[in-house]
Design a protein around this motif. Sequence first.
Motif, short mmCIF file in Angstrom:
data_model
loop_
_atom_site.label_atom_id
_atom_site.label_comp_id
_atom_site.label_asym_id
_atom_site.label_seq_id
_atom_site.Cartn_x
_atom_site.Cartn_y
_atom_site.Cartn_z
N THR A 140 0.83 -1.20 0.00
CA THR A 140 0.00 0.00 0.00
C THR A 140 0.87 1.25 0.00
O THR A 140 1.53 1.54 0.99
CB THR A 140 -0.92 0.02 1.24
N PRO A 141 0.89 1.98 -1.11
CA PRO A 141 1.62 3.25 -1.12
C PRO A 141 0.87 4.30 -0.28
O PRO A 141 -0.34 4.43 -0.41
CB PRO A 141 1.63 3.66 -2.59
N VAL B 72 5.87 3.16 1.56
CA VAL B 72 5.03 2.05 1.10
C VAL B 72 5.06 0.97 2.18
O VAL B 72 6.13 0.61 2.67
CB VAL B 72 5.53 1.48 -0.25
#
Length: 145
Positions: free
Chosen positions: A103-104, A110
């Motif tokens: 998930t950035p 990240v």
Amino acid sequence: MSLNGFATLNYFVDDVAAAAAWYERFLGVAPYYRVDGPDGRPAYLEFRIGDMEDELGFIDRRFAPAGAAAGPGGAVMHWHVDDLEGTLARLVELGATVYEPITPHSEAFVTASVVDPFGNVLGIMNNPHYAEIAEKIAAAGVVVG
């Protein structure tokens, strides 16, 4: 008064020896510290890992505080890794399940996390701030360990 830095992360597990064996396989190092319970089984095992030799410990769940929850949830502590995708793939290959996919949060930060086979959340991330500090410490010639 302030927080001075990460010292030890402890997970409660039902089988300390099994958890230590799994993490030893993942980390590539053996625990350096062990305390046995009254029955002779390991009650606590601890690893020192990473650039700062951070401590990762496993406590037999029978010694957990009253009311402590079992299973994933609550806060997630993220470990910096150089190869987020490769580390996540390795954890899944060893039997962990994805809790949060890659998930950035920005161009630089990240994260991802898994639930290990013992029900604990293990967070990993690419953190440029961590890499910057580790580089400064190395450049200063500070030797950890």
